[in-house]
Scaffold this active site. Sequence first.
Site, mmCIF file in Angstrom:
data_model
loop_
_atom_site.group_PDB
_atom_site.id
_atom_site.type_symbol
_atom_site.label_atom_id
_atom_site.label_comp_id
_atom_site.label_asym_id
_atom_site.label_seq_id
_atom_site.Cartn_x
_atom_site.Cartn_y
_atom_site.Cartn_z
ATOM 1 N N GLY A 102 -4.425 -3.668 -14.680
ATOM 2 C CA GLY A 102 -5.723 -3.096 -15.034
ATOM 3 C C GLY A 102 -6.659 -4.210 -15.451
ATOM 4 N N GLY A 124 -5.027 -6.343 -9.088
ATOM 5 C CA GLY A 124 -5.581 -5.502 -8.034
ATOM 6 C C GLY A 124 -6.952 -5.948 -7.591
ATOM 7 N N THR A 125 -7.959 -5.332 -8.163
ATOM 8 C CA THR A 125 -9.357 -5.555 -7.800
ATOM 9 C C THR A 125 -9.752 -7.022 -7.695
ATOM 10 O OG1 THR A 125 -9.855 -3.488 -8.929
ATOM 11 C CG2 THR A 125 -11.712 -4.936 -8.493
ATOM 12 N N LYS A 135 0.840 -1.198 0.000
ATOM 13 C CA LYS A 135 0.000 0.000 0.000
ATOM 14 C C LYS A 135 0.875 1.248 0.000
ATOM 15 C CE LYS A 135 -3.720 2.512 0.693
ATOM 16 N NZ LYS A 135 -4.485 2.766 -0.541
ATOM 17 N N ASN A 163 5.222 1.330 -2.758
ATOM 18 C CA ASN A 163 4.498 2.352 -3.508
ATOM 19 C C ASN A 163 4.634 3.655 -2.720
ATOM 20 O OD1 ASN A 163 1.665 3.812 -4.079
ATOM 21 N ND2 ASN A 163 2.126 2.477 -5.799
ATOM 22 N N CYS A 211 -1.694 11.178 -7.457
ATOM 23 C CA CYS A 211 -2.547 11.597 -6.338
ATOM 24 C C CYS A 211 -3.031 13.020 -6.566
ATOM 25 C CB CYS A 211 -1.846 11.430 -5.001
ATOM 26 S SG CYS A 211 -0.248 12.197 -4.928
HETATM 27 C C1 LIG Z 1 -8.981 -0.171 -3.268
HETATM 28 C C2 LIG Z 1 -7.830 0.233 -4.134
HETATM 29 C C3 LIG Z 1 -6.761 0.926 -3.579
HETATM 30 C C4 LIG Z 1 -5.681 1.318 -4.351
HETATM 31 N N1 LIG Z 1 -4.623 1.963 -3.778
HETATM 32 C C5 LIG Z 1 -3.537 2.288 -4.532
HETATM 33 C C6 LIG Z 1 -2.394 2.864 -3.954
HETATM 34 O O1 LIG Z 1 -2.319 3.074 -2.743
HETATM 35 N N2 LIG Z 1 -1.345 3.190 -4.764
HETATM 36 C C7 LIG Z 1 -1.395 2.955 -6.118
HETATM 37 O O2 LIG Z 1 -0.425 3.258 -6.820
HETATM 38 N N3 LIG Z 1 -2.453 2.372 -6.693
HETATM 39 C C8 LIG Z 1 -3.533 2.040 -5.944
HETATM 40 N N4 LIG Z 1 -4.608 1.425 -6.535
HETATM 41 C C9 LIG Z 1 -4.579 1.141 -7.984
HETATM 42 C C10 LIG Z 1 -4.147 -0.313 -8.252
HETATM 43 O O3 LIG Z 1 -2.850 -0.544 -7.750
HETATM 44 C C11 LIG Z 1 -4.174 -0.619 -9.761
HETATM 45 O O4 LIG Z 1 -3.299 0.265 -10.433
HETATM 46 C C12 LIG Z 1 -5.560 -0.436 -10.358
HETATM 47 O O5 LIG Z 1 -6.539 -0.824 -9.447
HETATM 48 C C13 LIG Z 1 -5.745 -1.225 -11.663
HETATM 49 O O6 LIG Z 1 -5.619 -2.608 -11.464
HETATM 50 P P1 LIG Z 1 -6.886 -3.596 -11.209
HETATM 51 O O7 LIG Z 1 -7.875 -3.309 -12.292
HETATM 52 O O8 LIG Z 1 -6.305 -4.967 -11.276
HETATM 53 O O9 LIG Z 1 -7.429 -3.250 -9.868
HETATM 54 C C14 LIG Z 1 -5.689 1.023 -5.750
HETATM 55 C C15 LIG Z 1 -6.764 0.337 -6.303
HETATM 56 C C16 LIG Z 1 -7.830 -0.067 -5.525
HETATM 57 C C17 LIG Z 1 -8.966 -0.802 -6.169
#
Ligand SMILES: Cc1cc2nc3c(=O)[nH]c(=O)nc-3n(C[C@H](O)[C@H](O)[C@H](O)COP(=O)(O)O)c2cc1C
Lengths: 256, 256, 311, 311
Positions: C242, C264-265, C44, C98, C129
Amino acid sequence: MIHEHLEIISRETIAKDTVEMTFKGKMAQENILPGQFLHLLVGEGSNHMLRRPISIAGVDKQKSTITIIFKLLGEGTNTLAKAEPGDQLDALGPCGQGYPVDELQMNHALLVGGGIGVPPLYYLAQRLHEKGIQVTMVAGFQNKEQVFYEGAFRSLGDYYLATDDGSAGEKGFVTDIIKKEGFDFDQFFTCGPTGMLKAVSTQLEDEEGFISIEQRMGCGIGACFACVVPAPDSESGYKKICKDGPVFRAKEVVLA
Amino acid sequence: MIHEHLEIISRETIAKDTVEMTFKGKMAQENILPGQFLHLLVGEGSNHMLRRPISIAGVDKQKSTITIIFKLLGEGTNTLAKAEPGDQLDALGPCGQGYPVDELQMNHALLVGGGIGVPPLYYLAQRLHEKGIQVTMVAGFQNKEQVFYEGAFRSLGDYYLATDDGSAGEKGFVTDIIKKEGFDFDQFFTCGPTGMLKAVSTQLEDEEGFISIEQRMGCGIGACFACVVPAPDSESGYKKICKDGPVFRAKEVVLA
Amino acid sequence: MNLNIKLPGLDMKNPILPASGCFGFGKEYAELYDLNLLGAITIKAATGSARYGNATPRVAETSAGMLNAIGLQNPGVDQIIENELPFLAGYDTPIIANVAGSTVEEYVEVARKISKHPVIKAIELNISCPNVKEGGVQFGTDPELAKMVTAAVKEVSDVPVYVKLSPNVTDITVIARAVEEGGADGLSLINTLTGMQINLAGRKPLLANKIGGLSGPAVKPVAIRMVYQIRQMTNLPIIGMGGVTTAEDVLEFLLAGASAVAVGTANFQHPFVCSEIIQNLPDVLSKYGFSSVEDAIGKGHEHADTNLSRA
Amino acid sequence: MNLNIKLPGLDMKNPILPASGCFGFGKEYAELYDLNLLGAITIKAATGSARYGNATPRVAETSAGMLNAIGLQNPGVDQIIENELPFLAGYDTPIIANVAGSTVEEYVEVARKISKHPVIKAIELNISCPNVKEGGVQFGTDPELAKMVTAAVKEVSDVPVYVKLSPNVTDITVIARAVEEGGADGLSLINTLTGMQINLAGRKPLLANKIGGLSGPAVKPVAIRMVYQIRQMTNLPIIGMGGVTTAEDVLEFLLAGASAVAVGTANFQHPFVCSEIIQNLPDVLSKYGFSSVEDAIGKGHEHADTNLSRA
Ligand SMILES: Cc1cc2nc3c(=O)[nH]c(=O)nc-3n(C[C@H](O)[C@H](O)[C@H](O)COP(=O)(O)O)c2cc1C
Ligand SMILES: Cc1cc2nc3c(=O)[nH]c(=O)nc-3n(C[C@H](O)[C@H](O)[C@H](O)COP(=O)(O)OP(=O)(O)OC[C@H]3O[C@@H](n4cnc5c(N)ncnc54)[C@H](O)[C@@H]3O)c2cc1C
Ligand SMILES: Cc1cc2nc3c(=O)[nH]c(=O)nc-3n(C[C@H](O)[C@H](O)[C@H](O)COP(=O)(O)OP(=O)(O)OC[C@H]3O[C@@H](n4cnc5c(N)ncnc54)[C@H](O)[C@@H]3O)c2cc1C
Ligand SMILES: Cc1cc2nc3c(=O)[nH]c(=O)nc-3n(C[C@H](O)[C@H](O)[C@H](O)COP(=O)(O)O)c2cc1C
Ligand code: FES
Ligand code: FES
């Protein structure tokens, strides 16, 4: 073309990854030509935004049934195959233009099908046979496990089989059989993968014939321009496969 | 917490838009506390990327079953409700921290539940009753059609019912009943919509008690920080509802 | 089959890593399966001091995706080093930190501190951000700022720096070029697309923060497009992400040009998804004719003509 | 219930219209239901002369969406006027002409010609086509170009001009502001997000054009976010679209600030979807406490505090 929820009355695996499904519905009373297709909704919600086009492989007006045969390829066909007798499938159909069976006048028809290009030719063979036209079918499959409807075709006329690996029928392609047998026919009718369509229409370029082509579709009814194929001699220069096809005169369109 | 495909053994509509579902599975052998929840996968494919948290409303270790009660709210719960006996549901559970039944020493417990905040309190009532603790339940529902488990609660202790429109029990809110009856109890336990939780914990702020809160969740296991609630006196300043909760001491967290 | 992949700072057993923010600091998932299975772990986001993040609700479900507006909640870099990294030291899997911030100084401070910790093998510089010093312009959308913060972090980091790009830009290759010039060792993409859901009953945006980041299968085509575009303009290694939910998706990213693929998700839907993907990957690679992960990288750029086949 | 809505040039029975490119010129859907049911109809893009468009395959399915790269295939403005518009003249539903081009001159020529036809009640200026004169810069992503083409078209158009915005930009409000300055009568958004799918067996992008436009429910959160953002900076009427499949989705767009809502991709999944949405809309509006369409527009911006409720 109508929109109907067709009830599945049977589902059977007839070859490797190949499913035959029969529906009951009013649609069977439409004037359905071989080569026309159903545009089927798959799954629920927004998992599948696009319908799947599947050719009609048989119609029984008495029983009011329509049969399709499809191969498990990706997510859509795999989901379709999970539907069970008693379930309803949301269908548009009959879509597109089929082989103009009613207008055809001839003695001997050569049908050339590859893989899941074979199903619409079965319905065509039935309709030609009904008209007293002699039918010769040349079918090509990858291997023995993929073969289906051999007996059904044999009951309607001559049947030749080629497989890529020789595990059933002749080893080789449908074009090898056509070359070897040198059939004497009036018109040919072919349906299968683009590569095969090209090979067959080149081989038979001096003959009259029809081809049925496939392409990824959006609407399936002619509104989105997803499925065009060049048709140099037509006014617009193209045809829509979903609406003007999928069946075309062999020289009408240019295969990509 | 374990991951298991629980088999549905019964499904019943017990009130308007309210479904009781019982599963069979090894999970029932875990030490499940009232207030803990299942995190349930809904539907197939990627239609629902988030699981749904649903409280455990009953456990039968002998029969190895777990019961939940849920309200049809949106797409997820409507899809859940379509699952049939014999189907399997992908569940994580028991999740979170429940009411610490084993440690509780008291004579009289006041349970206050609203709507689908009632189910976990039924399992709590059972466990307290087993320990010989006197249980008084105050339940609030929108109207008569929504009421469920009245008889079940009555068999475990005193039961008071309020509905918003007076179509069953007293017309009014659970707080009206608490005020009117002036119960003499050792600790309170409440679960329901945030508005009710706030009203009840303000009304009973001089008493010891536990509240169970809900929040939209991502992971459901403490990894994503979706479900935090301010906890001013804790080291970090917050608690995760999915992991540290959903049950908290009434003064531990600040309701939004 | 050989799933190994070596990237700057990262010696990975396989190309699969959980994406930042979707795996906490590993502890919760460690109760479900052995973290040693993973190719790497992205933890995180860390900021200079502790952040509480946004008000709740912070997540919403969308068609084939979700929105989140966590707001970079984290205990701050010092606490992370003290309380979270020791647990991860027990694993033989490279950890990627990160790094987020509101100012260049904050990025630099966090990167300097965390890159010194022995478990941290690389930094993922999160330049998407929303609140930064320079009048609302985002580090991830302004090429000059992107280059500047990359260079500043590179200077202080003891480990290679992967810059995580935002997809919410007119031309992502411009930003990629800028951070390459800033000295990035690799790129990580995509972060979330900005989106919103309105609660019909509440008559207002569902997320307390109104706007959130869209992730999940819904965004995969956008991610694939960006990985593919960027692979054509630079040789920097790409960590693609993604919408990945299956080993097939992983192969799609490899073909597009990613060298490693983050999930991620999907962890929320299927908590074991990373371990399942790793298990299925060899079969999927060989089904499509590849003999290793290395073998598949970028192979979607060699366009032989193929046809739709019916057989 | 009163579903009427009056926008510049458009006197609509209800706020529902098919989106451009997803309904051809109406003929095919006219065989399925009465087009008089519709609030308006947006026809397929018109260009100066006939275009064949891109090679096939032109569409791909994605999670909760699809990619398309039709490439503006159309018979050209003259043929459209001659062969397509007469059919539509038979209906009592306002027709919106989607106007595309590669140069300002082409946009102007098409707009001038088509806006003279009596069935055309408004123009939707499609400024998101990829190939334009000025060195690859897109009309939809450069505010100066966007303003310029809008002003040029406004000058020649006999009917109000709605400018259709591309979502593939860093800040859509900048483009919206520019076309407002150019004299736009309304805005239409969103067009598709650019995306890609790679065919694993073919080892290359599935679409012949490689890149395509992503549409469908997957993109709805992005569309809602953009409508909401733009509603906060301008009073121009907005035709909202992106992923609409239900009357609830329509209400979500109305709350975000759209005055009319277009339906694209969903027509392919459910060819009767527009008529079904129109049928369900009154119930959905009253379920959420609205007494007319007008009543709901922009109501997602008045934030009263609400709570998640369990009861
Ligand atoms: C709940 C949540 C929290 C996230 N927190 C961060 C974060 O702290 N830092 C970051 O670079 N990306 C963060 N992301 C983005 C993910 O790392 C990733 O780039 C993005 O969700 C796309 O991948 P996915 O479709 O597999 O989720 C977050 C995504 C989600 C869903
Ligand atoms: C007019 C016509 C008739 C057809 N008849 C038959 C038949 O009788 N039996 C049969 O098994 N198959 C037939 N097909 C092919 C069939 O449509 C595809 O196999 C099927 O759509 C694959 O769907 P999927 O979800 O399993 O594959 P996926 O690859 O997951 O599908 C993704 C998308 O691509 C499309 N697609 C994939 N392959 C094809 C293809 N070969 N042709 C057109 N679209 C494709 C799908 O429809 C879907 O939109 C026909 C195709 C057309 C155009
Ligand atoms: C710890 C806990 C225990 C719960 N126990 C029960 C129970 O025993 N019985 C019951 O009927 N309901 C219970 N809920 C509420 C239940 O989770 C929601 O009603 C359900 O998630 C709604 O899903 P949906 O898809 O029908 O609604 P949608 O609105 O379509 O869901 C969209 C998203 O929002 C989330 N969501 C919507 N409403 C809520 C809510 N009130 N709380 C949390 N997330 C929400 C969903 O999980 C989903 O991610 C509990 C919630 C929590 C947090
Ligand atoms: C097959 C297809 C063709 C399209 N053609 C056009 C077009 O010609 N002009 C245009 O402005 N938008 C076109 N669009 C974009 C749609 O009008 C709409 O903006 C977009 O698809 C988002 O809406 P949806 O998610 O409801 O499809 C097309 C979309 C699709 C799917
Ligand atoms: S699929 Fe839409 S025109 Fe053929
Ligand atoms: S839901 Fe992820 S931390 Fe609670």
